[in-house]
Design a protein around this motif. Structure first.
Motif, PDB file in Angstrom:
ATOM      1  N   PHE A 163       0.758  -1.145  -0.047  1.00  0.00           N
ATOM      2  CA  PHE A 163       0.121   0.051   0.096  1.00  0.00           C
ATOM      3  C   PHE A 163       0.829   1.252  -0.128  1.00  0.00           C
ATOM      4  CE2 PHE A 163       0.756  -1.219   4.506  1.00  0.00           C
ATOM      5  CZ  PHE A 163       1.211   0.078   4.929  1.00  0.00           C
ATOM      6  N   SER A 164       1.906   1.186   0.312  1.00  0.00           N
ATOM      7  CA  SER A 164       2.932   2.512   0.487  1.00  0.00           C
ATOM      8  C   SER A 164       3.764   2.503  -0.612  1.00  0.00           C
ATOM      9  CB  SER A 164       3.935   2.015   1.786  1.00  0.00           C
ATOM     10  OG  SER A 164       4.911   1.196   1.574  1.00  0.00           O
ATOM     11  N   LEU A 165       3.538   1.803  -1.580  1.00  0.00           N
ATOM     12  CA  LEU A 165       4.709   1.794  -2.875  1.00  0.00           C
ATOM     13  C   LEU A 165       4.247   2.531  -3.883  1.00  0.00           C
ATOM     14  CD1 LEU A 165       5.847  -1.895  -2.962  1.00  0.00           C
ATOM     15  CD2 LEU A 165       6.820   0.049  -1.653  1.00  0.00           C
ATOM     16  N   SER A 166       5.064   3.144  -4.567  1.00  0.00           N
ATOM     17  CA  SER A 166       4.857   4.126  -5.654  1.00  0.00           C
ATOM     18  C   SER A 166       5.761   3.341  -7.036  1.00  0.00           C
ATOM     19  CB  SER A 166       5.538   5.528  -5.670  1.00  0.00           C
ATOM     20  OG  SER A 166       5.427   6.301  -6.602  1.00  0.00           O
ATOM     21  N   SER A 167       5.033   3.138  -8.072  1.00  0.00           N
ATOM     22  CA  SER A 167       5.500   2.539  -9.118  1.00  0.00           C
ATOM     23  C   SER A 167       5.270   3.151 -10.393  1.00  0.00           C
ATOM     24  CB  SER A 167       4.879   1.067  -9.364  1.00  0.00           C
ATOM     25  OG  SER A 167       3.393   1.139  -9.319  1.00  0.00           O
ATOM     26  N   LEU A 168       6.092   2.887 -11.486  1.00  0.00           N
ATOM     27  CA  LEU A 168       6.178   3.476 -12.634  1.00  0.00           C
ATOM     28  C   LEU A 168       6.097   2.331 -13.911  1.00  0.00           C
ATOM     29  CD1 LEU A 168       6.740   5.812 -14.722  1.00  0.00           C
ATOM     30  CD2 LEU A 168       9.207   5.615 -14.247  1.00  0.00           C
ATOM     31  N   ASP A 169       5.135   2.266 -14.668  1.00  0.00           N
ATOM     32  CA  ASP A 169       5.219   1.435 -15.863  1.00  0.00           C
ATOM     33  C   ASP A 169       5.397   2.238 -17.027  1.00  0.00           C
ATOM     34  OD1 ASP A 169       4.328  -0.432 -17.650  1.00  0.00           O
ATOM     35  OD2 ASP A 169       2.428  -0.883 -16.828  1.00  0.00           O
ATOM     36  N   ILE A 170       6.662   1.853 -17.641  1.00  0.00           N
ATOM     37  CA  ILE A 170       7.125   2.623 -19.025  1.00  0.00           C
ATOM     38  C   ILE A 170       6.683   1.640 -19.931  1.00  0.00           C
ATOM     39  CG2 ILE A 170       9.185   3.295 -20.007  1.00  0.00           C
ATOM     40  CD1 ILE A 170      10.772   3.288 -17.483  1.00  0.00           C
ATOM     41  N   GLY A 171       5.978   2.538 -20.873  1.00  0.00           N
ATOM     42  CA  GLY A 171       5.233   1.836 -22.313  1.00  0.00           C
ATOM     43  C   GLY A 171       4.214   1.086 -21.557  1.00  0.00           C
ATOM     44  N   CYS A 172       3.397   1.304 -20.819  1.00  0.00           N
ATOM     45  CA  CYS A 172       2.282   0.950 -20.198  1.00  0.00           C
ATOM     46  C   CYS A 172       1.085   0.326 -21.013  1.00  0.00           C
ATOM     47  CB  CYS A 172       1.571   2.027 -19.117  1.00  0.00           C
ATOM     48  SG  CYS A 172       0.517   3.135 -20.074  1.00  0.00           S
ATOM     49  N   GLY A 173       0.934   0.616 -22.185  1.00  0.00           N
ATOM     50  CA  GLY A 173       0.062   0.300 -23.263  1.00  0.00           C
ATOM     51  C   GLY A 173      -1.428   0.120 -22.618  1.00  0.00           C
ATOM     52  N   PRO A 174      -2.347  -0.567 -22.517  1.00  0.00           N
ATOM     53  CA  PRO A 174      -3.407  -0.488 -22.287  1.00  0.00           C
ATOM     54  C   PRO A 174      -3.756  -0.289 -20.571  1.00  0.00           C
ATOM     55  CG  PRO A 174      -3.358  -2.605 -23.111  1.00  0.00           C
ATOM     56  CD  PRO A 174      -1.959  -1.799 -23.271  1.00  0.00           C
ATOM     57  N   GLY A 175      -2.464  -0.556 -20.052  1.00  0.00           N
ATOM     58  CA  GLY A 175      -2.613  -0.354 -18.340  1.00  0.00           C
ATOM     59  C   GLY A 175      -2.985  -1.767 -17.716  1.00  0.00           C
ATOM     60  N   ALA A 176      -2.972  -2.777 -18.337  1.00  0.00           N
ATOM     61  CA  ALA A 176      -3.326  -4.286 -17.583  1.00  0.00           C
ATOM     62  C   ALA A 176      -2.636  -4.416 -16.621  1.00  0.00           C
ATOM     63  CB  ALA A 176      -3.172  -5.217 -18.698  1.00  0.00           C
ATOM     64  N   MET A 177      -1.208  -4.254 -16.523  1.00  0.00           N
ATOM     65  CA  MET A 177      -0.344  -4.324 -15.539  1.00  0.00           C
ATOM     66  C   MET A 177      -0.347  -3.210 -14.479  1.00  0.00           C
ATOM     67  SD  MET A 177       2.039  -6.707 -14.772  1.00  0.00           S
ATOM     68  CE  MET A 177       2.592  -7.637 -16.340  1.00  0.00           C
ATOM     69  N   ALA A 178      -0.784  -2.103 -14.811  1.00  0.00           N
ATOM     70  CA  ALA A 178      -0.825  -1.159 -13.816  1.00  0.00           C
ATOM     71  C   ALA A 178      -2.173  -1.147 -12.942  1.00  0.00           C
ATOM     72  CB  ALA A 178      -0.868   0.235 -14.513  1.00  0.00           C
ATOM     73  N   VAL A 179      -3.123  -1.897 -13.594  1.00  0.00           N
ATOM     74  CA  VAL A 179      -4.420  -1.819 -12.885  1.00  0.00           C
ATOM     75  C   VAL A 179      -4.258  -2.810 -12.023  1.00  0.00           C
ATOM     76  CG1 VAL A 179      -6.848  -2.769 -13.209  1.00  0.00           C
ATOM     77  CG2 VAL A 179      -5.936  -1.124 -14.787  1.00  0.00           C
ATOM     78  N   ARG A 180      -3.534  -4.050 -12.218  1.00  0.00           N
ATOM     79  CA  ARG A 180      -3.226  -5.064 -11.200  1.00  0.00           C
ATOM     80  C   ARG A 180      -2.619  -4.620 -10.116  1.00  0.00           C
ATOM     81  NH1 ARG A 180      -3.014 -10.730 -12.964  1.00  0.00           N
ATOM     82  NH2 ARG A 180      -4.647 -11.100 -14.441  1.00  0.00           N
ATOM     83  N   LEU A 181      -1.652  -3.827 -10.275  1.00  0.00           N
ATOM     84  CA  LEU A 181      -0.766  -3.295  -9.170  1.00  0.00           C
ATOM     85  C   LEU A 181      -1.732  -2.091  -8.133  1.00  0.00           C
ATOM     86  CD1 LEU A 181       2.562  -2.522 -11.226  1.00  0.00           C
ATOM     87  CD2 LEU A 181       2.180  -4.184  -9.464  1.00  0.00           C
ATOM     88  N   ALA A 213      -5.990   2.805 -21.324  1.00  0.00           N
ATOM     89  CA  ALA A 213      -5.589   2.931 -19.829  1.00  0.00           C
ATOM     90  C   ALA A 213      -6.520   3.382 -18.986  1.00  0.00           C
ATOM     91  CB  ALA A 213      -4.006   3.023 -19.659  1.00  0.00           C
ATOM     92  N   GLU A 214      -6.809   4.639 -19.391  1.00  0.00           N
ATOM     93  CA  GLU A 214      -7.711   5.463 -18.332  1.00  0.00           C
ATOM     94  C   GLU A 214      -9.078   4.858 -18.331  1.00  0.00           C
ATOM     95  OE1 GLU A 214      -9.870   9.889 -18.288  1.00  0.00           O
ATOM     96  OE2 GLU A 214      -8.767   9.003 -20.168  1.00  0.00           O
ATOM     97  N   GLN A 215      -9.575   4.465 -19.295  1.00  0.00           N
ATOM     98  CA  GLN A 215     -10.806   3.625 -19.235  1.00  0.00           C
ATOM     99  C   GLN A 215     -10.962   2.121 -18.409  1.00  0.00           C
ATOM    100  OE1 GLN A 215     -11.527   3.128 -23.515  1.00  0.00           O
ATOM    101  NE2 GLN A 215     -12.275   5.304 -23.768  1.00  0.00           N
ATOM    102  N   ASN A 216      -9.938   1.533 -18.456  1.00  0.00           N
ATOM    103  CA  ASN A 216      -9.452   0.283 -17.866  1.00  0.00           C
ATOM    104  C   ASN A 216      -9.592   0.324 -16.622  1.00  0.00           C
ATOM    105  OD1 ASN A 216      -9.690  -1.353 -20.103  1.00  0.00           O
ATOM    106  ND2 ASN A 216      -7.474  -1.185 -20.457  1.00  0.00           N
ATOM    107  N   ALA A 217      -8.608   1.568 -15.989  1.00  0.00           N
ATOM    108  CA  ALA A 217      -8.526   1.896 -14.554  1.00  0.00           C
ATOM    109  C   ALA A 217      -9.779   2.314 -14.003  1.00  0.00           C
ATOM    110  CB  ALA A 217      -7.696   2.994 -14.448  1.00  0.00           C
ATOM    111  N   GLN A 218     -10.486   3.161 -14.757  1.00  0.00           N
ATOM    112  CA  GLN A 218     -12.113   3.496 -14.335  1.00  0.00           C
ATOM    113  C   GLN A 218     -12.890   2.304 -13.984  1.00  0.00           C
ATOM    114  OE1 GLN A 218     -12.467   6.299 -12.974  1.00  0.00           O
ATOM    115  NE2 GLN A 218     -11.477   8.071 -14.309  1.00  0.00           N
ATOM    116  N   LYS A 219     -12.860   1.443 -15.002  1.00  0.00           N
ATOM    117  CA  LYS A 219     -13.609   0.298 -14.966  1.00  0.00           C
ATOM    118  C   LYS A 219     -13.380  -0.664 -13.831  1.00  0.00           C
ATOM    119  CE  LYS A 219     -14.640  -0.458 -19.800  1.00  0.00           C
ATOM    120  NZ  LYS A 219     -14.327  -1.126 -21.015  1.00  0.00           N
ATOM    121  N   ALA A 220     -12.059  -0.631 -13.307  1.00  0.00           N
ATOM    122  CA  ALA A 220     -11.787  -1.454 -12.134  1.00  0.00           C
ATOM    123  C   ALA A 220     -11.828  -0.539 -10.913  1.00  0.00           C
ATOM    124  CB  ALA A 220     -10.321  -1.672 -12.401  1.00  0.00           C
TER     125      ALA A 220
END
Length: 268
Positions: A73-91, A111-118
């Motif tokens: 919960f305390s971590l900050s992450s960076l996804d370089i070349g995130c594409g549709p954000g699937a990995m970022a949403v999981r994180l 990626a924005e749409q996927n994050a909102q849906k999740a």
């Protein structure tokens, strides 16, 4: 600083910082490549729904998850070349705050749409920009986790980009970097086993470039030793190495990747 204020609040926020070219000639100067990535967003989404795309993502995730620190919960992450954000949403679903960097506005929109849906929009920051300028874009920030998945294949100077990425990683406690690249050995096996082209397989043993089947054009190939050497030169310590789709791409045609997905996943 984790710049946590940028990733909290309601909805998803875009960062629109100006950037300057700091690593010499940018790979994104190849306008044809820019166009292929931007126009190929929907094709990439479709690929992720195939058994091959699912397997690549699921294996990458399970290998990454095994190394994630417990205090997520305390971590900050960076996804370089995130594409549709699937990995970022999981994180983000695990509680991490994730900054997504991509050159393609189409990918960032998805990626924005996927994050909102999740329902994880409050943990997401979207940044439009070139991966070769990552050090300048995020100057002064430090991350606990950085994803560099299928990026080094497309940049002009992978070692330079990797050094810039390493400079963004927190030292205490030490951050984690996940790198995913195209393996030269895989191209050799595809030529020999899938295509039955022994000449191409032999030539592939020393090849630096392969063919990108999804976007078209050439893609850089690496050996595990090359990636390890680049990482160590950047001041990083390699703690694990994993293979993705080591055998699945070479299974005989009578085995259905869709029907046998779980068994193939377990075997991999």
């Amino acid at each position: 600083s984790t710049d946590g204020d940028l990733v909290r609040g309601r909805g998803i926020r875009f960062a629109n910082r100006g950037t300057h070219l700091v690593f010499g000639t940018s790979w994104m100067a190849d306008l044809d490549l820019v166009k292929r990535f931007h126009n190929g967003a929907q094709e990439y989404i479709a690929y992720l729904q195939t058994p091959e795309g699912r397997l690549r993502f699921d294996l990458a995730w399970v290998h990454l998850e095994a190394f994630l620190p417990q205090l997520k919960f305390s971590l900050s992450s960076l996804d370089i070349g995130c594409g549709p954000g699937a990995m970022a949403v999981r994180l983000a679903q695990l509680g991490l705050h994730v900054t997504l960097l991509d050159w393609s506005p189409a990918m960032l929109k998805i990626a924005e749409q996927n994050a909102q849906k999740a329902a994880v929009g409050d943990k997401i920051l979207l940044q439009h920009g070139d991966a070769t300028q990552v050090g300048n874009i995020f100057s002064g920030r430090l991350f606990d986790l950085v994803l560099c998945h299928n990026i080094l294949e497309y940049v002009e100077c992978p070692a330079v980009v990797l050094r810039a990425v390493a400079a963004l990683m927190r030292r205490d406690p030490p951050a984690l970097l996940s790198i995913l690249v195209r393996n030269r050995a895989g191209e050799v096996l595809k030529a020999a086993i899938q295509a039955g082209d022994l000449r191409a397989a032999k030539q592939g043993l020393d090849a630096s470039w392969g063919h990108e089947s999804l976007y078209g054009g050439l893609v850089r190939l690496f050996t595990p030793d090359e990636v390890c050497a680049m990482s160590e030169e950047a001041g990083l310590t390699v703690i694990a190495m994993r293979g993705l789709r080591v055998i699945s791409d070479y299974l005989p045609s009578q085995i259905s990747h869709k029907a046998e997905y779980e068994r193939i996943f377990d075997l991999e």
